[in-house]
Write an enzyme that holds these catalytic residues in place. Structure first.
Site, PDB file in Angstrom:
ATOM      1  N   ASN A   9       0.874  -1.175   0.000  1.00 27.79           N
ATOM      2  CA  ASN A   9       0.000   0.000   0.000  1.00 27.79           C
ATOM      3  C   ASN A   9       0.913   1.228   0.000  1.00 27.79           C
ATOM      4  O   ASN A   9       1.495   1.553   1.028  1.00 27.79           O
ATOM      5  CB  ASN A   9      -0.891  -0.020   1.246  1.00 27.79           C
ATOM      6  CG  ASN A   9      -1.679   1.273   1.411  1.00 27.79           C
ATOM      7  OD1 ASN A   9      -1.820   2.046   0.453  1.00 27.79           O
ATOM      8  ND2 ASN A   9      -2.190   1.511   2.602  1.00 27.79           N
ATOM      9  N   TRP A  10       1.019   1.848  -1.158  1.00 25.93           N
ATOM     10  CA  TRP A  10       1.939   2.988  -1.275  1.00 25.93           C
ATOM     11  C   TRP A  10       1.386   4.254  -0.628  1.00 25.93           C
ATOM     12  O   TRP A  10       2.084   5.250  -0.524  1.00 25.93           O
ATOM     13  CB  TRP A  10       2.250   3.260  -2.754  1.00 25.93           C
ATOM     14  CG  TRP A  10       3.229   2.300  -3.354  1.00 25.93           C
ATOM     15  CD1 TRP A  10       3.868   1.271  -2.718  1.00 25.93           C
ATOM     16  CD2 TRP A  10       3.695   2.289  -4.705  1.00 25.93           C
ATOM     17  NE1 TRP A  10       4.701   0.628  -3.604  1.00 25.93           N
ATOM     18  CE2 TRP A  10       4.607   1.225  -4.824  1.00 25.93           C
ATOM     19  CE3 TRP A  10       3.415   3.064  -5.841  1.00 25.93           C
ATOM     20  CZ2 TRP A  10       5.255   0.926  -6.022  1.00 25.93           C
ATOM     21  CZ3 TRP A  10       4.055   2.765  -7.035  1.00 25.93           C
ATOM     22  CH2 TRP A  10       4.967   1.712  -7.126  1.00 25.93           C
ATOM     23  N   HIS A  94      -9.568   1.226   4.600  1.00 25.97           N
ATOM     24  CA  HIS A  94      -8.296   1.355   5.316  1.00 25.97           C
ATOM     25  C   HIS A  94      -8.517   2.257   6.531  1.00 25.97           C
ATOM     26  O   HIS A  94      -9.295   3.218   6.454  1.00 25.97           O
ATOM     27  CB  HIS A  94      -7.220   1.938   4.391  1.00 25.97           C
ATOM     28  CG  HIS A  94      -5.844   1.865   4.983  1.00 25.97           C
ATOM     29  ND1 HIS A  94      -5.398   2.758   5.920  1.00 25.97           N
ATOM     30  CD2 HIS A  94      -4.831   0.976   4.787  1.00 25.97           C
ATOM     31  CE1 HIS A  94      -4.157   2.425   6.275  1.00 25.97           C
ATOM     32  NE2 HIS A  94      -3.789   1.348   5.611  1.00 25.97           N
ATOM     33  N   GLU A  96      -6.878   4.591   7.739  1.00 24.97           N
ATOM     34  CA  GLU A  96      -6.626   6.023   7.482  1.00 24.97           C
ATOM     35  C   GLU A  96      -7.840   6.663   6.808  1.00 24.97           C
ATOM     36  O   GLU A  96      -8.140   7.834   7.034  1.00 24.97           O
ATOM     37  CB  GLU A  96      -5.353   6.189   6.630  1.00 24.97           C
ATOM     38  CG  GLU A  96      -4.102   5.899   7.461  1.00 24.97           C
ATOM     39  CD  GLU A  96      -2.901   5.428   6.659  1.00 24.97           C
ATOM     40  OE1 GLU A  96      -2.913   5.516   5.418  1.00 24.97           O
ATOM     41  OE2 GLU A  96      -1.937   4.949   7.299  1.00 24.97           O
ATOM     42  N   GLU A 166      -5.643  -5.253  10.350  1.00 29.01           N
ATOM     43  CA  GLU A 166      -4.611  -4.263  10.596  1.00 29.01           C
ATOM     44  C   GLU A 166      -4.882  -3.532  11.915  1.00 29.01           C
ATOM     45  O   GLU A 166      -5.667  -2.562  11.940  1.00 29.01           O
ATOM     46  CB  GLU A 166      -4.594  -3.229   9.470  1.00 29.01           C
ATOM     47  CG  GLU A 166      -4.302  -3.806   8.108  1.00 29.01           C
ATOM     48  CD  GLU A 166      -3.658  -2.760   7.210  1.00 29.01           C
ATOM     49  OE1 GLU A 166      -2.536  -3.018   6.748  1.00 29.01           O
ATOM     50  OE2 GLU A 166      -4.250  -1.695   6.993  1.00 29.01           O
ATOM     51  N   GLY A 172       2.191   1.976  10.637  1.00 31.48           N
ATOM     52  CA  GLY A 172       3.137   3.081  10.488  1.00 31.48           C
ATOM     53  C   GLY A 172       3.825   3.474  11.791  1.00 31.48           C
ATOM     54  O   GLY A 172       4.449   4.527  11.878  1.00 31.48           O
ATOM     55  N   SER A 212       3.191  -2.509  10.227  1.00 35.71           N
ATOM     56  CA  SER A 212       4.645  -2.533  10.406  1.00 35.71           C
ATOM     57  C   SER A 212       5.298  -3.869  10.032  1.00 35.71           C
ATOM     58  O   SER A 212       6.234  -4.322  10.689  1.00 35.71           O
ATOM     59  CB  SER A 212       5.018  -2.123  11.832  1.00 35.71           C
ATOM     60  OG  SER A 212       4.579  -0.789  12.079  1.00 35.71           O
ATOM     61  N   GLY A 233       2.632  -1.263   4.256  1.00 40.77           N
ATOM     62  CA  GLY A 233       2.693   0.155   3.918  1.00 40.77           C
ATOM     63  C   GLY A 233       4.122   0.599   3.663  1.00 40.77           C
ATOM     64  O   GLY A 233       4.689   0.389   2.593  1.00 40.77           O
ATOM     65  N   GLY A 234       4.737   1.216   4.682  1.00 45.62           N
ATOM     66  CA  GLY A 234       6.064   1.821   4.540  1.00 45.62           C
ATOM     67  C   GLY A 234       7.094   0.940   3.855  1.00 45.62           C
ATOM     68  O   GLY A 234       7.834   1.406   2.975  1.00 45.62           O
TER      69      GLY A 234
HETATM   70  C1  PEP Z   1      -0.849  -0.025   5.782  1.00 49.18           C
HETATM   71  O1  PEP Z   1      -0.748   1.073   5.272  1.00 49.18           O
HETATM   72  O2  PEP Z   1      -1.821  -0.727   5.519  1.00 49.18           O
HETATM   73  C2  PEP Z   1       0.190  -0.480   6.705  1.00 49.18           C
HETATM   74  C3  PEP Z   1       0.064  -1.640   7.276  1.00 49.18           C
HETATM   75  O3  PEP Z   1       1.257   0.377   6.906  1.00 49.18           O
HETATM   76  P1  PEP Z   1       2.671   0.017   7.602  1.00 49.18           P
HETATM   77  O4  PEP Z   1       3.130  -1.289   7.008  1.00 49.18           O
HETATM   78  O5  PEP Z   1       3.560   1.154   7.261  1.00 49.18           O
HETATM   79  O6  PEP Z   1       2.412  -0.121   9.064  1.00 49.18           O
END
Ligand code: PEP
Length: 249
Positions: A9-10, A94, A96, A166, A172, A212, A233-234
């Site tokens: 997930n960018w 998501h 966010e 999640e 993040g 993460s 994500g990251g």
């Molecule tokens: C995400 O954006 O769905 C996510 C899990 O981010 P991260 O891996 O950065 O925690």
């Protein structure tokens, strides 16, 4: 035996030229994997990414969509539009989006229905906050989100739906759920699906962990009995790091 599905997930990162460079570096690194590999990219990268992954094993997803097919919804993009350019997956709900853009279980459900009717495969996110975890109500929160997300969705459609568990406190933040905790909550999601659709359907549903995930913890998480890969994500922004997650074995 369920396959492992690993999706990046960018978020709101990567210009088209950066997306193309990423795919050029990343595609050769993951070409031999048995796992499904998806990149969920910003709308402005979709068309470039779709052209650029041709001939590779990488699938492309969007990060959101509107539930209506067209109309007076300035700034929105519909499932029908995504499908028309060849997008296969779409992240829905998501945390966010739930947190910053007021998405609710009801809009998540509408979006899932619209994604499915347009031939897109939704990656549906659920997760609890830190307070909820500390109050010991994770199971109630997660199963309630799953129940509401899947309202009026047929058993047949479950083969096209991915669920991403999640925990919000792990996204993040660098904090990862322990593999046991993540597996336990994912088992509870599977039990909820079994209750609603039967064990056979539940045994086939792909349920990812997200929060993460990095190359140093992917293997221990993805080898757990109920964790079918991850939403990342990251760590999906760097081709080398993300390829190590995809090739975690
Ligand atoms: C995400 O954006 O769905 C996510 C899990 O981010 P991260 O891996 O950065 O925690």
């Amino acid at each position: 035996m369920r396959k492992k599905v690993i999706a990046g997930n960018w978020k709101m990162n990567m210009l088209p030229n950066e997306a193309i460079d990423f795919i050029d570096q990343f595609a050769p690194l993951v070409k031999n994997t048995e796992n499904e590999v998806i990149l969920c990219v910003p709308y402005t990268d979709l068309f470039y990414a779709l052209l650029h992954v041709q001939g590779t094993n990488i699938k492309i997803g969007a990060q959101n969509m509107h539930w209506e097919e067209s109309g007076a919804y300035t700034g929105e993009v519909s499932g029908k539009m995504l499908k028309s350019i060849g997008v296969e997956y779409v992240i829905i709900g998501h945390s966010e989006r739930r947190q910053y853009f007021a998405e609710t279980d009801e809009t998540v459900n509408k979006k899932i229905k619209s994604a499915l009717s347009n031939g897109l495969k939704p990656i549906v996110c659920v997760g609890e906050t830190l307070e909820q975890r500390e109050q010991g109500i994770t199971k109630n929160i997660i199963t309630d989100q799953v129940e509401k997300a899947l309202e009026e969705i047929s058993a047949e459609s479950l083969k096209d739906i991915i669920i991403a568990y999640e925990p919000i406190w792990a996204i993040g933040t660098g904090k990862t759920a322990t593999k046991e905790d993540a597996n336990e909550t994912i088992k509870q999601i599977r039990e909820k699906i079994a209750e609603k659709y039967g064990q056979n359907v539940a045994d086939g549903v792909i349920i990812q962990y997200g929060g993460s995930v990095k190359s140093s913890n992917a293997k221990e998480l993805f080898e757990m009995s109920d964790i079918d890969g991850g939403l990342v994500g990251g760590a999906s922004l760097k081709p080398d790091e993300f390829s190590k997650i995809v090739n975690y074995k």
